[in-house]
Design a protein around this motif. Sequence first.
Motif, mmCIF file in Angstrom:
data_model
loop_
_atom_site.group_PDB
_atom_site.id
_atom_site.type_symbol
_atom_site.label_atom_id
_atom_site.label_comp_id
_atom_site.label_asym_id
_atom_site.label_seq_id
_atom_site.Cartn_x
_atom_site.Cartn_y
_atom_site.Cartn_z
ATOM 1 N N GLU A 114 12.999 60.862 40.202
ATOM 2 C CA GLU A 114 12.391 61.925 41.008
ATOM 3 C C GLU A 114 12.124 61.406 42.425
ATOM 4 O OE1 GLU A 114 12.073 64.987 40.288
ATOM 5 O OE2 GLU A 114 10.702 65.713 41.835
ATOM 6 N N ALA A 115 11.753 60.134 42.545
ATOM 7 C CA ALA A 115 11.569 59.467 43.847
ATOM 8 C C ALA A 115 10.592 60.185 44.778
ATOM 9 C CB ALA A 115 12.912 59.260 44.544
ATOM 10 N N ASP A 116 9.504 60.667 44.203
ATOM 11 C CA ASP A 116 8.435 61.218 45.037
ATOM 12 C C ASP A 116 7.829 60.065 45.846
ATOM 13 O OD1 ASP A 116 5.797 62.100 45.891
ATOM 14 O OD2 ASP A 116 6.069 63.797 44.524
ATOM 15 N N PRO A 117 7.752 60.197 47.183
ATOM 16 C CA PRO A 117 7.231 59.077 47.983
ATOM 17 C C PRO A 117 5.782 58.720 47.650
ATOM 18 C CG PRO A 117 8.006 60.883 49.407
ATOM 19 C CD PRO A 117 8.143 61.359 47.997
ATOM 20 N N SER A 118 5.069 59.634 46.978
ATOM 21 C CA SER A 118 3.668 59.371 46.622
ATOM 22 C C SER A 118 3.491 58.999 45.155
ATOM 23 C CB SER A 118 2.816 60.602 46.927
ATOM 24 O OG SER A 118 3.027 61.037 48.245
ATOM 25 N N ALA A 119 4.572 58.791 44.426
ATOM 26 C CA ALA A 119 4.464 58.482 42.994
ATOM 27 C C ALA A 119 3.868 57.093 42.783
ATOM 28 C CB ALA A 119 5.835 58.581 42.335
ATOM 29 N N ASP A 120 3.375 56.860 41.570
ATOM 30 C CA ASP A 120 2.600 55.641 41.315
ATOM 31 C C ASP A 120 3.417 54.420 40.893
ATOM 32 O OD1 ASP A 120 0.051 56.715 41.904
ATOM 33 O OD2 ASP A 120 0.156 57.849 40.039
ATOM 34 N N TYR A 121 4.464 54.606 40.096
ATOM 35 C CA TYR A 121 5.188 53.424 39.601
ATOM 36 C C TYR A 121 5.879 52.620 40.694
ATOM 37 C CZ TYR A 121 5.012 54.892 34.664
ATOM 38 O OH TYR A 121 4.612 55.225 33.410
ATOM 39 N N THR A 122 6.467 53.327 41.656
ATOM 40 C CA THR A 122 7.396 52.627 42.543
ATOM 41 C C THR A 122 6.789 51.479 43.357
ATOM 42 O OG1 THR A 122 7.353 54.725 43.736
ATOM 43 C CG2 THR A 122 9.409 54.123 42.686
ATOM 44 N N PRO A 123 5.604 51.616 43.967
ATOM 45 C CA PRO A 123 5.071 50.442 44.679
ATOM 46 C C PRO A 123 4.913 49.234 43.737
ATOM 47 C CG PRO A 123 3.834 52.408 45.302
ATOM 48 C CD PRO A 123 4.731 52.799 44.155
ATOM 49 N N THR A 124 4.401 49.481 42.540
ATOM 50 C CA THR A 124 4.229 48.398 41.565
ATOM 51 C C THR A 124 5.569 47.765 41.201
ATOM 52 O OG1 THR A 124 2.230 49.366 40.657
ATOM 53 C CG2 THR A 124 3.474 47.912 39.192
ATOM 54 N N LEU A 125 6.564 48.608 40.937
ATOM 55 C CA LEU A 125 7.868 48.078 40.529
ATOM 56 C C LEU A 125 8.559 47.332 41.665
ATOM 57 C CD1 LEU A 125 9.134 51.091 38.376
ATOM 58 C CD2 LEU A 125 8.425 48.841 37.535
ATOM 59 N N LEU A 126 8.306 47.752 42.900
ATOM 60 C CA LEU A 126 8.886 47.027 44.041
ATOM 61 C C LEU A 126 8.306 45.620 44.123
ATOM 62 C CD1 LEU A 126 8.988 49.650 46.961
ATOM 63 C CD2 LEU A 126 10.943 48.659 45.746
ATOM 64 N N VAL A 127 7.004 45.531 43.907
ATOM 65 C CA VAL A 127 6.318 44.245 43.966
ATOM 66 C C VAL A 127 6.776 43.331 42.816
ATOM 67 C CG1 VAL A 127 4.023 43.351 43.408
ATOM 68 C CG2 VAL A 127 4.309 44.881 45.334
ATOM 69 N N LEU A 128 7.120 43.948 41.686
ATOM 70 C CA LEU A 128 7.577 43.175 40.529
ATOM 71 C C LEU A 128 9.066 42.830 40.618
ATOM 72 C CD1 LEU A 128 5.642 45.154 37.766
ATOM 73 C CD2 LEU A 128 5.296 42.749 38.303
ATOM 74 N N ASP A 129 9.727 43.206 41.708
ATOM 75 C CA ASP A 129 11.171 42.972 41.881
ATOM 76 C C ASP A 129 11.997 43.570 40.743
ATOM 77 O OD1 ASP A 129 11.099 41.711 44.356
ATOM 78 O OD2 ASP A 129 10.729 39.734 43.471
ATOM 79 N N ALA A 130 11.677 44.809 40.387
ATOM 80 C CA ALA A 130 12.378 45.469 39.282
ATOM 81 C C ALA A 130 13.811 45.846 39.677
ATOM 82 C CB ALA A 130 11.615 46.723 38.869
ATOM 83 N N ARG A 131 14.673 45.905 38.669
ATOM 84 C CA ARG A 131 16.035 46.402 38.850
ATOM 85 C C ARG A 131 16.261 47.566 37.887
ATOM 86 N NH1 ARG A 131 16.476 41.308 37.399
ATOM 87 N NH2 ARG A 131 18.181 41.466 35.925
ATOM 88 N N VAL A 132 17.212 48.424 38.205
ATOM 89 C CA VAL A 132 17.511 49.531 37.304
ATOM 90 C C VAL A 132 18.969 49.459 36.865
ATOM 91 C CG1 VAL A 132 15.736 51.091 38.184
ATOM 92 C CG2 VAL A 132 17.988 51.101 39.253
ATOM 93 N N THR A 133 19.196 49.841 35.610
ATOM 94 C CA THR A 133 20.562 49.880 35.095
ATOM 95 C C THR A 133 21.015 51.330 35.005
ATOM 96 O OG1 THR A 133 20.226 47.864 33.850
ATOM 97 C CG2 THR A 133 22.064 49.243 33.152
ATOM 98 N N LEU A 134 22.212 51.594 35.520
ATOM 99 C CA LEU A 134 22.783 52.941 35.508
ATOM 100 C C LEU A 134 24.081 52.898 34.737
ATOM 101 C CD1 LEU A 134 22.059 52.944 39.194
ATOM 102 C CD2 LEU A 134 21.188 54.798 37.778
ATOM 103 N N LYS A 135 24.259 53.895 33.874
ATOM 104 C CA LYS A 135 25.510 53.952 33.112
ATOM 105 C C LYS A 135 26.180 55.300 33.316
ATOM 106 C CE LYS A 135 24.256 50.631 29.542
ATOM 107 N NZ LYS A 135 23.836 50.421 28.156
#
Lengths: 159, 287
Positions: B117-138
């Motif tokens: 959804e990539a809402d700029p105000s969503a909660d997960y994304t800042p945390t996941l950026l700090v955790l250096d998360a990656r996403v898998t797409l198939k």
Amino acid sequence: MTVVNIKINGKKYSDDIEDRTLLVHFIRDHARLRGTHIGCDTGHCGACTVLLNDRPVKSCQILAVQVDGESIETVESLEGSDGKLSIEQEAFREHFAMQCGYCTSGFLMMTHHLIREYPELSREEIREKLHGNYCMCTGYQQIVDAVQDAQKRHNDKKS
Amino acid sequence: MYPKPLTYRRARTLDEAFSFLSENEDARVIAGGQSIMPMLKLRIASPSLLVDIAPIRELHEIRMEGNEIIIGAMVTHREIIESREIKSNIPMLQETARHIADVQIRNRGTLGGSICEADPSADYTPTLLVLDARVTLKSAKGERTVSLDDFLVGPFEVDIKQGEILTSVIIPVNRSAYSVVKYARRAADFAVASMAALVEKKTDGTVSDIRVAVGAQSDRPLRLRDLESELTGIKPQKRDLHLAVEKAVEGLEPIDDIHGSADYRKEVTSNILKANLGSLIFGGDSK
Ligand SMILES: Cc1cc2nc3c(=O)[nH]c(=O)nc-3n(C[C@H](O)[C@H](O)[C@H](O)COP(=O)(O)OP(=O)(O)OC[C@H]3O[C@@H](n4cnc5c(N)ncnc54)[C@H](O)[C@@H]3O)c2cc1C
Ligand code: FES
Ligand code: FES
């Protein structure tokens, strides 16, 4: 169109519906159970809260086809077959936890869930758990009182 | 409100989902539905085909692989709050999920749905950026893994192609001292300002690793990399921190709307960064 089978309050409802039918419309217009209300229709107010496989969800935020084969509980499930009010309903009545009553079915279903899920909740925790339910009339104090009382009645009944 | 007429298909496997998605140019995935349903009802989105990925079993898994935790796209906010694996390996993510929406939405909304959804105000994304998360797409054509930082493009926009499904999120285990702060006007609202930060210090107080991200301050959540490098490798004084924060906040261009003016958002961001980075750096080891 899709034929769905949805169990509501223990009874099976089957109908050929448009795929875009919302669960709340299925409950109100197909099963003709009118206790579940539509308030905001955007996922905010919680008037449409029902239990889906024992967990509270907002029925305006779900397509009926998504829950084909699942089990729903609405506010109509609370009252006993003898017409006696449930402990949640009793507590809301006694504490005057409603005025216009529009939000009440949502709050009752949340209460029904919370008192079974948690043995004890502080007033602060109750408020946090009810963030998804808006009441425009009461100011919430009596609702928190009622939830605490319902929890006590539930625990007393168990022990 | 009713969505426009549409066809709904339930996918039991990823292959089935790929084949449904290829049937129709404007097919859309539905996960928990908590963001897409309001869009359908307001007719901001009107796909003719919705492909439900909820029945796909592998999308519900949470598992460890070496020093990383892999969380399926269909894992709900509630499941994140309840997961023991997440609690012991990335407590910061669990804390973040607690601030999202309300009980009912958390029972349905998913990690994958929130990211896509990539809402700029969503909660997960800042945390996941700090955790250096990656996403898998198939997709039917194959699979790729990209950093979340590259995947997030702009407001409500991610680097996903028609026919692709986000299947999992890969997060390196991290038990560093952290801080997650969400500032909202009302309970259960989206953030007006938010931050996520991790700090590692040596015994002598030198900062060896600091990672900071802010949400609701730009067209997408941002890592504050200049601030990070200014504070790394030194024993910062309060003054250093305040100067670095002020410089970082100066460069932000937040949205300006009824939930908060741009100036107000910057002010709040500056204050929460100073207070919470301050307690991570100067006081106590963990929160
Ligand atoms: C009242 C309310 C309050 C909210 N408050 C907050 C809040 O405070 N903080 C917050 O962060 N969020 C909040 N949300 C959003 C909520 O967290 C959503 O659950 C989440 O953003 C979307 O997840 P979903 O599974 O419901 O996605 P869906 O609505 O099913 O999908 C969202 C979008 O992502 C796409 N998509 C979903 N999954 C995939 C996938 N695996 N691969 C590819 N594409 C996919 C869909 O096609 C759609 O475009 C709120 C929502 C509501 C209704
Ligand atoms: S009517 Fe469903 S949340 Fe308001
Ligand atoms: S009693 Fe009127 S909205 Fe709650």
